[in-house]
Design an enzyme around this catalytic site. Structure first.
Site, PDB file in Angstrom:
ATOM      1  N   ASP A 171      -5.966   4.689   8.016  1.00 20.68           N
ATOM      2  CA  ASP A 171      -6.006   5.009   9.442  1.00 20.68           C
ATOM      3  C   ASP A 171      -4.786   5.726  10.012  1.00 20.68           C
ATOM      4  OD1 ASP A 171      -8.072   3.380   8.818  1.00 20.68           O
ATOM      5  OD2 ASP A 171      -7.663   1.846  10.310  1.00 20.68           O
ATOM      6  N   GLU A 225      -4.461  -8.948   3.991  1.00 23.34           N
ATOM      7  CA  GLU A 225      -4.986  -7.587   4.093  1.00 23.34           C
ATOM      8  C   GLU A 225      -4.036  -6.598   3.422  1.00 23.34           C
ATOM      9  OE1 GLU A 225      -6.699  -4.604   7.614  1.00 23.34           O
ATOM     10  OE2 GLU A 225      -5.668  -6.460   8.140  1.00 23.34           O
TER      11      GLU A 225
END
Length: 777
Positions: free
Chosen positions: A523, A733
Site C-alpha cells: 500500500d 501482520e
C-alpha cells in the site's frame, strides 16, 4: 494490505506498533519431538476479561480468541485473576457481519452450591486450576476439596459450539449440589468515542436461553438484523429467570455418591438467519446425545492436521519449531469463516482480531490456501471459489469492461453499487496475480483434476485481463492501476463529484495512485510515492487505458517488476495446467509468451551496477523509459528469482544484496525496503517492516537458485527473532526488522501460512512452491 475504504490512509501512515504478549526468545518450549494434539497446550494466550470495548490501539482486539470450523463466533479463557468469570468460557466474541464485538464478559457460567452447607463453591480457591487451549479444544479444570469440575468446549458445526460439563465427587461422602448457569449480555458496543446500541436482549423458552437483536445497520462499526440470534441450549431441564440483561438457569438438584460423576452438555449457536437457526436446532439433540462421538471426531480431525504437517522424516531435527507451526494452524483455523451473507463459499479472512479484516482479500486468501492445502485441501478449494464467485463477466451490470478480473475484497455485505449496504467491499482494484500459483499447489496436493478443470478457464480469463486492462502501451508488460470507479474522481466539500467545463468527471490522480498501490498489495511502499525520488524521476503519473475510445481502467506510469514476475510465473503455472488437461497448444503458447517477458525483465528491469531488479518508469507511448534505481531497493527486486525469470548471473548478484546486513539481512531479515533505502522506516507498514509473504518468496528465491544454505539460515532467523512466535505470543501482520517486535495487527493469516510453508519447505527440506514449467536461463 489496505484497510476499509473509510480508514484507507490513516493506518498506512502511522506505522503504529503492537507488542506481542510473549517475550523475545530464541528457544521454544519444546526440545523433543511431539506429535499428539494433547502435547500442544497454550501456544497462544487466550486469557481475557471482555468488555463492551472489543478493540483498542490500531483497532486490534485486546484479547486473542479461539474459533473453528468456519464459525462466526469465538471464545476466550477467563482471566484467572477475575473470579467472576471462572466456571465458564469468557465471551463470546461474535462477528456482527463485518465487525468483531464482545457479546458478553461471560454468557454461560456455571455456579455450584452445596445444598447441605449452603456454601457456594469459590472456584478461584481451587487447589488446582487449569485453563488450557489445545488444538481445536478449550478445557477448564477446577480441583476443590470435595469435587472436581471439568469443562470442555469444541465446535461441532460452522454455527455451534458444544460444551461438556463434568462434576466428580472426590470427597468422602455423598454431596447434593445446586447447579445454575448465569450470564449477562452487553446491549451496546463502544467503538472509540462512539456508543452503538445493539438492542441485544434475553429471552427464554424451555431449555433455551436466547439473545435476540434489533436491526442495526451501522456501516462502519456494526450490523445485525431481527433474525440474528445467539442461542444457548441445555440438554438437561433447566428453569430460567431473566432480570433485564441477566439470567439464571437452574437445574434439578444433583446428588453424587462418592467417586461418581454428573455430566451434562450445552450448545451455543450464533446464527444470522431463521433458516440457519432452524438447521442448528434440528441438530441440538444429536450434538448433546452424541457428544462423546463429536469430541472424538474433533480430536481425530485435528490429529489429522498434525499428522500431515509432521510427516516429514526431518521433523525430529527441528522439534523446537513445532509449537510455532501448530500455532500457525490454530491461527488459520480461527480465521476460517463459512459461507454467510455474500460469502458463497468458506474461506479465510486476514484476522478475526482486527476490526477491518473480516473480509476475504484476493491475494491474502491465495497465500493462505497454499499452506491450508497441505492439511485441509477442501477448505483451500472453497477459499479459491469464494473470490472467483465474484469474477467479473462480460455481462456484469457494473463493470463489464473488466471481464475476467478478480476484485480486491469481498465481505458479508456488498457495496451500494451492488445493491448492498457495505462499505468495506472493494472493486477499485484487483490484487497481484497469484491465483494460479495457489490452484497449482492445491492440485499438486490433491491431484483433483476436476478442480483443475473448474478453475483453469477462470484463471485464463484473469490472466488475460491484466493485458487487456493494465498494459497501457500494449507491449506485453503490465502495470498496476485501478478500475473505473466513483472513488477515483474529485469531490467537493459535500462529497459530490466535481465536473470539468465539458461536464466530465474530474479525475483524482492521487486516488488512482492509491488504488494502484493497493493493487500491488504494498500500500504505502516507497516506489509508489507520487513525488518520485532523485534526478530525472518525474514521479508517479496516471494513464487512461481505453478500448474503442472508452476508458476501461487506469495504469500508473511504471511497469512493476514484481507484477511482471508474477505474470511470468503464472504463465508457467497455466502452462503446467494446460499440459495436465491435454491442452498442448495452449501450454506451448504460454511458453512462447513467457520467453518475451523473460527477455524484457532481464534486459530492462535489472541494474548491473547495483545487481538488483527495479520497476521501470515509462512514457505514455512506451518509447521512453527510466529504471527506478533512484527509489531504492525493495522486496519486489527478488521476485524475478522467485518466478525463475532472472538469469543465473543476475540471481547471484541479487543473492549478495539479500544477504547483505546493511540491506536485507537485518536482525529479522527481509524488510520491505532495504535498510539503506533513504526512505526506510522500520515501523511504517510497507516502508521497512518485514512481511512474511515477501520473506517466504525471498527464501524460495534463494532455494530456486541453489543457495540452500543461505535460505535455511534466513529461515531460522525469521523464526527465532520474531517476538513471541516461539512462545505464547501472537503471529503478527508484520515485524520490525531491527528488533523483531510484532507490528500492526495480530493473529494474521498470511504470516501464519508463510511460517507453515517456511517450516515444511525450507527447514525440513530444500523445496519451493515456484513454477517448474520454465527453467532458469
Amino acid at each position: 494490505m489496505e484497510r476499509s475504504l473509510k480508514k484507507k490512509v490513516v493506518y498506512t501512515l502511522l506505522g503504529l506498533t503492537i507488542l506481542s504478549c510473549g517475550t523475545m526468545t530464541s528457544k521454544a518450549h519444546a526440545s523433543t519431538e511431539k506429535s499428539k494434539v494433547d502435547e500442544f497446550s497454550n501456544l497462544l494466550d487466550l486469557s481475557a476479561t471482555p468488555t463492551e470495548r472489543t478493540h483498542g490501539v490500531y483497532d486490534t482486539n485486546y484479547f486473542n480468541n479461539f474459533s473453528d470450523l468456519g464459525s462466526w463466533h469465538g471464545y476466550y479463557q477467563p482471566d484467572k485473576n477475575n473470579k467472576e468469570l471462572l466456571g465458564g468460557f469468557a465471551g463470546p466474541l461474535i462477528i456482527a457481519e463485518e465487525y468483531p464485538i464482545n457479546l458478553s464478559a461471560s454468557l454461560n457460567k456455571l455456579t455450584l452450591k452445596n445444598k447441605e452447607t449452603g456454601e457456594v463453591y469459590d472456584l478461584s480457591q481451587s487447589n488446582k486450576l487449569d485453563l488450557d487451549y489445545f488444538p481445536g479444544r478449550l478445557e477448564q479444570k477446577y480441583v476443590l476439596e470435595d469435587l472436581t469440575l471439568r469443562l470442555s468446549l469444541i465446535f461441532v458445526s460452522n454455527r455451534t459450539a458444544l460444551i461438556q460439563t463434568r462434576i466428580t465427587n472426590t470427597g468422602e461422602k455423598p454431596i447434593t449440589l445446586e447447579a445454575s448457569w448465569t450470564g449477562s449480555v452487553f446491549d451496546k458496543v463502544i467503538d472509540g468515542s462512539d456508543i452503538i446500541s445493539t438492542g441485544a436482549h434475553l429471552k427464554s423458552e424451555g431449555n433455551e436461553i436466547q439473545v435476540q437483536f434489533k436491526k442495526v445497520r451501522e456501516q462502519w462499526s456494526y450490523f445485525s438484523t431481527e433474525s440474528t440470534r445467539y442461542t444457548i441450549h441445555h440438554a438437561d431441564k433447566v428453569s430460567t429467570k431473566i432480570d433485564g440483561g441477566k439470567y439464571v438457569a437452574t437445574a434439578k438438584d444433583i446428588t453424587l455418591a462418592v467417586g461418581k460423576t454428573y455430566e451434562t452438555k450445552t450448545t451455543e449457536s450464533y446464527t444470522f438467519t431463521e433458516k440457519e437457526l432452524e438447521t442448528e436446532k434440528n441438530k441440538f439433540d444429536d450434538y448433546t446425545k452424541n457428544a462423546s462421538d463429536y469430541f472424538k471426531k474433533n480430536k481425530k480431525r485435528w490429529q489429522g492436521y498434525l499428522d500431515k504437517t509432521f510427516s516429514h522424516k526431518n521433523v525430529k531435527k527441528y522439534p523446537e519449531y513445532q509449537n510455532a507451526i501448530v500455532k500457525s494452524i490454530e491461527t488459520l483455523n480461527t480465521n476460517w469463516r463459512s459461507a454467510a451473507g455474500a460469502f458463497k463459499h468458506d474461506g479465510i479472512i486476514p484476522s478475526m482480531s482486527y476490526k477491518w479484516f473480516i473480509g476475504m482479500w484476493a491475494w491474502d486468501s491465495w497465500k493462505a490456501d497454499v499452506a491450508v492445502a497441505e492439511y485441509n485441501p477442501e477448505l483451500a478449494k472453497n477459499n479459491m471459489r469464494a473470490l472467483f464467485d465474484y469474477q467479473i463477466t462480460p455481462k456484469d451490470s457494473v463493470r463489464p469492461q473488466d471481464a475476467g478480473a478478480i476484485i480486491d475484497a469481498v465481505f458479508y455485505n456488498q457495496n451500494e453499487e451492488r445493491g448492498g449496504e457495505g462499505g468495506n467491499w472493494n472493486e477499485r482494484n484487483s490484487k497481484p496475480p497469484l491465483a494460479a500459483w495457489a490452484v497449482w499447489q492445491i492440485f499438486k496436493e490433491t491431484k483433483d483434476k476436476d478442480f483443475l478443470k473448474e478453475m483453469y478457464p477462470k484463471l485464463v480469463a484473469y490472466h488475460n485481463w491484466w493485458y487487456s486492462n493494465r498494459d497501457h502501451d500494449k507491449n506485453g508488460i503490465a502495470e498496476y492501476g485501478s478500475m473505473v470507479s466513483e472513488a477515483q474522481y474529485q469531490t467537493d466539500e459535500n462529497g459530490k463529484i466535481v465536473k470539468d467545463t465539458n461536464g466530465n468527471n474530474m479525475l483524482d490522480e492521487e486516488a488512482v495512485i492509491e488504488a494502484a498501490a493497493w493493487e500491488s498489495g504494498m500500500d504505502n511502499a516507497t516506489r509508489f510515492d507520487k513525488e518520485g525520488a532523485g534526478k530525472g524521476d518525474i514521479g508517479v503519473q496516471v494513464f487512461e487505458n481505453k478500448k474503442e475510445g472508452k476508458t476501461i481502467g487506469y495504469s500508473i506510469n511504471q511497469e512493476s517488476v514484481d507484477l511482471n514476475s508474477y505474470l511470468y510465473a503464472e504463465k508457467g503455472f497455466l502452462s503446467s495446467m494446460a499440459s495436465e488437461l491435454g491442452k498442448k497448444k495452449e501450454s506451448k503458447e504460454y511458453k512462447k509468451e513467457a520467453k518475451k517477458v523473460q527477455e524484457y525483465i532481464q534486459s530492462k528491469m535489472y541494474d548491473e551496477k547495483s545487481g538488483f531488479f527495479y520497476d521501470l518508469q515509462i512514457s505514455e507511448n512506451g518509447l521512453k523509459t527510466k529504471l527506478l534505481v533512484n527509489r531504492g531497493k525493495g522486496t519486489e527486486g527478488w521476485m524475478p528469482l522467485w518466478a525463475k525469470v532472472a538469469s543465473k548471473a543476475q540471481g547471484k548478484s541479487v543473492k549478495k544484496t539479500m544477504m547483505n546486513a546493511d540491506m536485507f539481512n537485518t536482525y529479522l531479515p527481509f524488510p520491505t525496503a532495504s535498510k539503506d533505502n533513504q526512505k526506510f522506516s522500520a515501523t511504517q507498514y510497507w516502508r521497512g517492516p518485514v512481511w512474511l509473504d515477501q520473506a517466504l518468496y525471498g527464501v524460495e528465491a534463494l532455494h530456486n537458485y541453489g543457495y540452500n544454505k543461505e535460505a535455511k539460515a534466513m529461515t531460522e532467523k525469521l523464526f527465532l527473532h520474531a517476538e513471541g512466535l516461539m512462545g505464547e505470543g501472537s503471529i503478527y501482520e508484520n515485524y520490525d526488522p531491527l528488533t523483531g517486535k510484532g507490528l500492526s495487527t495480530k493473529n494474521f493469516s498470511w504470516s501464519a501460512s508463510a511460517y507453515y510453508l517456511l517450516y515444511k519447505n525450507s527447514l525440513l527440506g530444500n523445496s519451493s512452491t515456484a513454477q517448474s514449467a520454465f527453467d532458469i536461463q
